[in-house]
Design a protein around this motif. Structure first.
Motif, short mmCIF file in Angstrom:
data_model
loop_
_atom_site.label_atom_id
_atom_site.label_comp_id
_atom_site.label_asym_id
_atom_site.label_seq_id
_atom_site.Cartn_x
_atom_site.Cartn_y
_atom_site.Cartn_z
N LEU A 39 2.50 -0.21 -7.69
CA LEU A 39 2.66 -0.42 -6.25
C LEU A 39 1.33 -0.77 -5.59
O LEU A 39 0.28 -0.22 -5.95
CB LEU A 39 3.19 0.84 -5.57
N GLY A 40 1.39 -1.70 -4.62
CA GLY A 40 0.24 -1.93 -3.74
C GLY A 40 -0.81 -2.88 -4.27
O GLY A 40 -1.96 -2.82 -3.83
N GLY A 41 -0.46 -3.79 -5.19
CA GLY A 41 -1.44 -4.79 -5.62
C GLY A 41 -1.53 -5.90 -4.58
O GLY A 41 -0.68 -6.02 -3.70
N GLY A 42 -2.59 -6.69 -4.67
CA GLY A 42 -2.70 -7.80 -3.73
C GLY A 42 -3.92 -8.63 -4.02
O GLY A 42 -4.82 -8.22 -4.75
N LEU A 43 -3.95 -9.84 -3.41
CA LEU A 43 -5.11 -10.70 -3.50
C LEU A 43 -5.62 -10.94 -2.09
O LEU A 43 -5.03 -10.49 -1.13
CB LEU A 43 -4.73 -12.02 -4.20
N GLY A 44 -6.74 -11.66 -1.97
CA GLY A 44 -7.30 -11.91 -0.65
C GLY A 44 -8.01 -10.68 -0.13
O GLY A 44 -8.75 -10.01 -0.86
N LEU A 45 -7.75 -10.35 1.12
CA LEU A 45 -8.48 -9.26 1.78
C LEU A 45 -8.37 -7.95 1.01
O LEU A 45 -9.32 -7.19 0.93
CB LEU A 45 -7.91 -9.08 3.20
N ASP A 46 -7.21 -7.71 0.46
CA ASP A 46 -7.00 -6.43 -0.23
C ASP A 46 -6.96 -6.62 -1.73
O ASP A 46 -6.20 -5.95 -2.43
CB ASP A 46 -5.67 -5.81 0.23
N GLU A 105 14.89 -1.06 -2.53
CA GLU A 105 15.36 -0.89 -1.15
C GLU A 105 14.70 0.35 -0.52
O GLU A 105 14.22 0.32 0.61
CB GLU A 105 16.89 -0.74 -1.15
N ARG A 106 14.67 1.43 -1.30
CA ARG A 106 14.08 2.68 -0.79
C ARG A 106 12.59 2.51 -0.49
O ARG A 106 12.09 2.92 0.57
CB ARG A 106 14.27 3.77 -1.85
N VAL A 107 11.87 1.86 -1.41
CA VAL A 107 10.42 1.67 -1.21
C VAL A 107 10.18 0.83 0.05
O VAL A 107 9.32 1.16 0.88
CB VAL A 107 9.80 0.97 -2.45
N VAL A 135 8.40 0.13 5.69
CA VAL A 135 8.62 -0.38 7.05
C VAL A 135 8.64 0.77 8.06
O VAL A 135 8.10 0.66 9.16
CB VAL A 135 9.93 -1.20 7.10
N ALA A 136 9.20 1.90 7.67
CA ALA A 136 9.28 3.04 8.59
C ALA A 136 7.90 3.64 8.84
O ALA A 136 7.61 4.09 9.95
CB ALA A 136 10.22 4.10 8.02
N ARG A 194 -0.45 -4.49 5.91
CA ARG A 194 0.10 -5.08 4.69
C ARG A 194 0.44 -3.98 3.71
O ARG A 194 -0.07 -2.87 3.77
CB ARG A 194 -0.91 -6.05 4.08
N PHE A 195 1.28 -4.36 2.74
CA PHE A 195 1.77 -3.37 1.79
C PHE A 195 0.64 -2.68 1.05
O PHE A 195 0.66 -1.49 0.78
CB PHE A 195 2.67 -4.09 0.78
#
Ligand code: SF4
Length: 548
Positions: A501-508, A530-532, A537-538, A545-546
């Motif tokens: 969970l929570g990978g990304g490119l760019g800023l993060d 769906e749960r994640v 979102v909540a 961002r994620f």
């Protein structure tokens, strides 16, 4: 004190098989095979022997080795479940049909080339075609008997499968909006074209320690952080637009982010610098162990300063200009939707699910693009397709034509953000199904998350891999899913996924956190995702961002 030259680490380094240190004798069967015969020579045997003699006439060293230099892998025999992947011999997994990858560097194609790609699929590949995350087309069900004819048809329109796979300079990623973007620092396509012309098929670079992946873009839209070498658009305060040079990124089982060398490269010098970097890799790269043979291990051991020094002193024979880091973007560019080009026309980006299309769809996209006045399309590193050069008045009809083909220009965040590798349908290394799973997941999320879709302002990326390799870049996704066999509630061994969970490119930029022991069965997957997403979102703050 142990003298440095006899320490275990020094001993290991001496035995890494680096050509520049005098290790020219092959230290493993792959190196032996490449030394025995340049892999590019296999083309003549395919044309003159194997295409006539059929599958059984193929030398195993060519079949499981050198064929890759022409984009050919045997595909997985149908009906072998993922639990047996690791227990069978390669010949037990081999089907008599091939996967074939066709180069389209920068994802750039004319509509005529796209039509020909589609027609080849209809005739020789049972209408299969997947858009890969390397901006090219992958066919399945190819017979060895048909390969020479396929090459002739591809080459008649300027396409090739040469070095689409293998320990070679693979297809180069480039911005799908190169030359038309209002935002790019510089158009990198001329540098890509020069590299192709000068170096692809050049025997000096056809025996590398392992694969070599390049990205060149005036925008940050090609996952530059995870490439062996990358040129990223940046403005130099004195010299103007050019590229920031990165080396040593890569995923798979030892993921590493690329390192900046702190050098600024003008457009016309990119091919020379590229040659210097790939030469360092060829000569100093580790060849003893396949799993340590990517350039990222050399860069990790040397550090960026030494790497740059070797590039300059031994290969370029001059210093590079110091340069600034590119400004880091806080969004991942995927070019989906309708966007204005700098010449006033528009480009239209559409989303198939996880790159799955067909030959028939490619033909129809080419026709639709031409009806809209376009002659150019591009594939994206997110397995999507873009039609370029569309007049504003033609956009609605094109959108409607694409939608009829299942290619949505205004997709849901789930359709937009999903990627999947080849998986168990065709890949011999796979443990689980991926493409069909991706379609099922998107369908269920679109049905079940209607109530929160307006609250999802940025795409949430879900990447699905069929095994621990990372062809679909799972470590860089918001939700990364690595296929494996898991135990369900009843104690059965079933297909499932390890969650990152929570990978990304760019800023993060960073790799997703592997949640140890956190595994889902394939059946539980839609409900889990769906749960994640609902939790995210909540709980998120505005525009978060994620990965944050
Ligand atoms: Fe095959 Fe694994 Fe790559 Fe998927 S990630 S295409 S299963 S090697």
């Amino acid at each position: 004190m142990v003298p440095p030259q006899t320490s275990p680490r020094a001993k290991q380094r001496r035995g890494e098989g680096q050509w520049a240190l005098g290790y020219r004798e092959p230290l493993n069967p792959n190196e032996r095979s490449k030394k025995d015969d340049n892999p590019l020579n296999v083309r003549a045997r395919i044309e003159n022997i194997y295409a006539h003699g059929g599958f059984d006439s193929i030398d195993p060293a060519d079949l499981r080795g050198r064929f890759r230099w022409y984009g050919l892998y045997t595909q997985r025999k149908p009906g072998i479940d993922g639990g047996r992947t690791a227990t069978l011999e390669p010949e037990e997994l081999d089907d008599e049909y091939f996967m074939m990858r066709v180069r389209s560097d920068g994802g750039a194609l004319t509509t005529h080339q796209l039509k020909v790609l589609g027609e080849i699929s209809q005739t020789y590949a049972r209408d299969t075609a997947d858009i890969t995350d390397r901006q090219n087309i992958q066919y399945h069900w190819i017979r060895i008997e048909d390969v020479p004819t396929i090459w002739q048809r591809l080459e008649a329109v300027g396409l090739t499968t040469m070095e689409a796979c293998g320990d070679s300079p693979r297809v180069i990623l480039g911005s799908p909006v190169a030359g038309i973007s209002e935002d790019e620092v510089v158009d990198g396509q001329p540098a890509i074209d020069t590299i192709l012309e000068r170096y692809i098929g050049d025997p000096r670079f056809s025996n590398l320690p392992r694969k070599f992946k390049t990205a060149i873009s005036g925008l940050q839209d090609v996952a530059h952080e995870i490439h062996d070498v990358a040129f990223v658009g940046v403005h130099h305060p004195e010299h103007g637009p050019g590229f920031d040079l990165w080396v040593g990124g890569g995923l798979s089982t030892n993921p590493m982010l690329g390192k900046r060398l702190g050098a600024w490269v003008p457009l016309d010098e990119v091919p020379d610098v590229w040659e210097a970097v790939i030469s360092v890799f060829r000569d100093y790269g580790y060849r003893r162990l396949r799993h340590r043979a990517r350039i990222k291990f050399l860069v990790a051991d040397w550090g960026p300063e030494k790497f740059r020094q070797v590039v300059e002193d031994e290969y370029l024979k001059r210093k590079m200009i110091d340069g600034p880091a590119p400004e880091v973007l806080d969004q991942q560019l995927d070019h989906i939707g309708v966007h204005k080009q700098k010449d006033g026309l528009h480009y239209v980006g559409a989303a198939p699910v996880a790159g799955r299309v067909s030959g028939s769809i490619l033909v129809e996209v080419a026709k639709a693009a031409e009806r809209a006045g376009s002659r150019r399309v591009r594939f994206t590193p997110q397995q999507k397709i873009i039609v370029l050069d569309v007049a504003e008045a033609e956009v609605p009809a094109l959108k409607s034509d694409l939608a009829k083909l299942g290619l949505q220009v205004d997709p849901s965040p789930w359709r937009r953000g999903i990627m999947a590798c080849t998986g168990i349908e065709f890949c011999k290394l796979a443990i689980v199904e991926t493409k069909a799973r991706a379609l099922d997941l998107v369908t269920q999320l679109e049905a079940n998350l209607k109530d929160i879709v307006d609250g999802v302002t940025a795409p949430i990326t879900v990447h699905i891999n069929g095994c621990p390799n990372s062809c679909a870049r799972i470590q860089t996704a918001d939700i990364g899913l690595k296929g494996q066999i898991v135990t369900d509630d009843q104690g059965n061994q079933v297909e499932g996924f390890q969650v990152h969970l929570g990978g990304g490119l760019g800023l993060d930029a960073g790799f997703g956190r592997k949640l140890r022991g956190h595994k889902v069965t394939a059946d539980e997957l839609p409900e889990y995702v769906e749960r994640v997403v609902r939790n995210f979102v909540a709980q998120r703050e505005t525009d978060e961002r994620f990965a944050q």
